[in-house]
Motif scaffolding. Structure first.
Motif, PDB file in Angstrom:
ATOM      1  N   ALA A   1     -12.721  15.701  -2.352  1.00 13.76           N
ATOM      2  CA  ALA A   1     -13.424  15.168  -3.525  1.00 13.76           C
ATOM      3  C   ALA A   1     -12.373  14.845  -4.577  1.00 13.76           C
ATOM      4  O   ALA A   1     -11.510  15.680  -4.883  1.00 13.76           O
ATOM      5  N   ILE A   2     -12.431  13.622  -5.111  1.00 16.81           N
ATOM      6  CA  ILE A   2     -11.438  13.149  -6.079  1.00 16.81           C
ATOM      7  C   ILE A   2     -12.144  12.722  -7.357  1.00 16.81           C
ATOM      8  O   ILE A   2     -13.144  12.005  -7.318  1.00 16.81           O
ATOM      9  N   SER A   3     -11.592  13.129  -8.491  1.00 13.52           N
ATOM     10  CA  SER A   3     -12.099  12.687  -9.786  1.00 13.52           C
ATOM     11  C   SER A   3     -11.440  11.363 -10.157  1.00 13.52           C
ATOM     12  O   SER A   3     -10.232  11.310 -10.390  1.00 13.52           O
ATOM     13  N   ILE A   4     -12.229  10.321 -10.226  1.00 13.61           N
ATOM     14  CA  ILE A   4     -11.688   9.008 -10.601  1.00 13.61           C
ATOM     15  C   ILE A   4     -11.256   9.004 -12.067  1.00 13.61           C
ATOM     16  O   ILE A   4     -10.308   8.304 -12.429  1.00 13.61           O
ATOM     17  N   ASP A   5     -11.910   9.819 -12.891  1.00 13.63           N
ATOM     18  CA  ASP A   5     -11.534   9.898 -14.303  1.00 13.63           C
ATOM     19  C   ASP A   5     -10.137  10.511 -14.453  1.00 13.63           C
ATOM     20  O   ASP A   5      -9.301   9.996 -15.198  1.00 13.63           O
ATOM     21  N   ARG A   6      -9.883  11.610 -13.733  1.00 15.25           N
ATOM     22  CA  ARG A   6      -8.560  12.235 -13.770  1.00 15.25           C
ATOM     23  C   ARG A   6      -7.521  11.300 -13.155  1.00 15.25           C
ATOM     24  O   ARG A   6      -6.405  11.207 -13.640  1.00 15.25           O
ATOM     25  N   ALA A   7      -7.895  10.627 -12.066  1.00 11.08           N
ATOM     26  CA  ALA A   7      -6.967   9.696 -11.409  1.00 11.08           C
ATOM     27  C   ALA A   7      -6.545   8.584 -12.359  1.00 11.08           C
ATOM     28  O   ALA A   7      -5.374   8.210 -12.408  1.00 11.08           O
ATOM     29  N   ARG A   8      -7.490   8.068 -13.126  1.00  5.48           N
ATOM     30  CA  ARG A   8      -7.174   6.996 -14.078  1.00  5.48           C
ATOM     31  C   ARG A   8      -6.174   7.485 -15.132  1.00  5.48           C
ATOM     32  O   ARG A   8      -5.203   6.797 -15.450  1.00  5.48           O
TER      33      ARG A   8
ATOM     34  N   ALA B   1      -2.110   6.257 -15.504  1.00  5.40           N
ATOM     35  CA  ALA B   1      -1.540   5.752 -16.756  1.00  5.40           C
ATOM     36  C   ALA B   1      -0.332   6.590 -17.178  1.00  5.40           C
ATOM     37  O   ALA B   1       0.695   6.051 -17.608  1.00  5.40           O
ATOM     38  N   GLU B   2      -0.435   7.910 -17.042  1.00  4.07           N
ATOM     39  CA  GLU B   2       0.670   8.798 -17.423  1.00  4.07           C
ATOM     40  C   GLU B   2       1.926   8.553 -16.598  1.00  4.07           C
ATOM     41  O   GLU B   2       3.037   8.708 -17.087  1.00  4.07           O
ATOM     42  N   HIS B   3       1.744   8.175 -15.335  1.00  2.00           N
ATOM     43  CA  HIS B   3       2.885   8.042 -14.426  1.00  2.00           C
ATOM     44  C   HIS B   3       3.269   6.592 -14.151  1.00  2.00           C
ATOM     45  O   HIS B   3       4.158   6.330 -13.343  1.00  2.00           O
ATOM     46  N   GLY B   4       2.588   5.664 -14.828  1.00  2.00           N
ATOM     47  CA  GLY B   4       2.987   4.268 -14.781  1.00  2.00           C
ATOM     48  C   GLY B   4       2.732   3.548 -13.471  1.00  2.00           C
ATOM     49  O   GLY B   4       3.504   2.664 -13.101  1.00  2.00           O
ATOM     50  N   HIS B   5       1.677   3.918 -12.774  1.00  2.00           N
ATOM     51  CA  HIS B   5       1.313   3.169 -11.580  1.00  2.00           C
ATOM     52  C   HIS B   5      -0.193   2.871 -11.590  1.00  2.00           C
ATOM     53  O   HIS B   5      -0.894   3.255 -12.513  1.00  2.00           O
TER      54      HIS B   5
ATOM     55  N   LEU C   1      -4.283   2.618 -10.552  1.00  2.00           N
ATOM     56  CA  LEU C   1      -5.347   3.540 -10.159  1.00  2.00           C
ATOM     57  C   LEU C   1      -5.447   3.634  -8.638  1.00  2.00           C
ATOM     58  O   LEU C   1      -5.531   4.751  -8.108  1.00  2.00           O
ATOM     59  N   PRO C   2      -5.433   2.529  -7.889  1.00  2.00           N
ATOM     60  CA  PRO C   2      -5.480   2.666  -6.422  1.00  2.00           C
ATOM     61  C   PRO C   2      -4.317   3.497  -5.859  1.00  2.00           C
ATOM     62  O   PRO C   2      -4.514   4.288  -4.931  1.00  2.00           O
ATOM     63  N   ASP C   3      -3.109   3.357  -6.434  1.00  2.00           N
ATOM     64  CA  ASP C   3      -1.991   4.186  -5.976  1.00  2.00           C
ATOM     65  C   ASP C   3      -2.276   5.663  -6.235  1.00  2.00           C
ATOM     66  O   ASP C   3      -2.009   6.514  -5.390  1.00  2.00           O
ATOM     67  N   GLU C   4      -2.808   5.974  -7.397  1.00  2.00           N
ATOM     68  CA  GLU C   4      -3.111   7.372  -7.722  1.00  2.00           C
ATOM     69  C   GLU C   4      -4.195   7.918  -6.788  1.00  2.00           C
ATOM     70  O   GLU C   4      -4.093   9.060  -6.322  1.00  2.00           O
ATOM     71  N   LEU C   5      -5.201   7.129  -6.496  1.00  2.00           N
ATOM     72  CA  LEU C   5      -6.246   7.574  -5.569  1.00  2.00           C
ATOM     73  C   LEU C   5      -5.653   7.835  -4.183  1.00  2.00           C
ATOM     74  O   LEU C   5      -6.006   8.826  -3.521  1.00  2.00           O
ATOM     75  N   ARG C   6      -4.730   7.004  -3.749  1.00  2.00           N
ATOM     76  CA  ARG C   6      -4.079   7.218  -2.449  1.00  2.00           C
ATOM     77  C   ARG C   6      -3.204   8.480  -2.473  1.00  2.00           C
ATOM     78  O   ARG C   6      -3.179   9.240  -1.503  1.00  2.00           O
ATOM     79  N   ILE C   7      -2.500   8.718  -3.566  1.00  2.00           N
ATOM     80  CA  ILE C   7      -1.699   9.940  -3.705  1.00  2.00           C
ATOM     81  C   ILE C   7      -2.603  11.169  -3.580  1.00  2.00           C
ATOM     82  O   ILE C   7      -2.281  12.129  -2.878  1.00  2.00           O
TER      83      ILE C   7
END
Length: 159
Positions: free
Chosen positions: A84-91, A95-99, A101-107
């Motif tokens: 289970a992934i939080s899309i709000d936290r992923a967003r 932004a914090e890590h400069g990449h 949203l799809p990259d963060e969801l994959r991470i």
């Protein structure tokens, strides 16, 4: 397994490229989970917090939760488990890590899949960090969750 059979569920109104994420989930299912099924829920922060409270007794939000399969009806051998992934936290993290949203969801998917494979960065001697780093490179992903939490070693300036 066709891309339409990959169990990627959305419980959010946020728009993301579902086909792209489904393809990635299929890839980590084949490669990281060795063909065992991973179900992934992408939900809002409130829903992931509710799951964290219900299943882990922690009333706080988090970015990714992993749930190994229950050993029911002999299916556990074919299932890796659920993420289970939080899309709000992923967003926010993207932004914090400069990449993106799809990259963060994959991470987060990769991180959850490694937990489903039995790894635990809180109790191992760096095995999960090394595995996440190797998979991240193979899959072309930016720094993962474990790399982000390592303290930065700073060199002292020469006088």
């Amino acid at each position: 397994m066709s891309p339409d059979d990959i169990p990627l569920l959305f419980h959010t109104s946020r728009r993301v490229d579902r086909e792209e994420l489904r393809d990635f989930l299929g890839e980590i299912t084949r490669r990281v989970a060795r063909g065992r099924t991973i179900t992934c829920l992408i939900a809002n922060d409130a829903e992931v917090r509710r799951l964290n409270r219900c299943f882990r007794g922690k009333d706080q939000s988090t970015d990714v939760l992993s749930f190994p399969p229950a050993n029911a009806n002999g299916l556990a051998g074919r299932l890796a488990g659920d993420i289970a992934i939080s899309i709000d936290r992923a967003r926010i993290q993207a932004a914090e890590h400069g990449h993106s949203l799809p990259d963060e969801l994959r991470i987060l998917m990769l991180h959850g899949a490694l937990h489903l494979a039995g790894m635990d960065h809180d109790s191992d001697s760096g095995e999960m960090a090394r595995a996440e780093s190797r998979w991240r490179k193979k899959l072309g992903l930016p720094d993962g969750l474990i790399e982000r939490t390592k303290p930065t070693i700073r060199k002292k300036a020469k006088p």
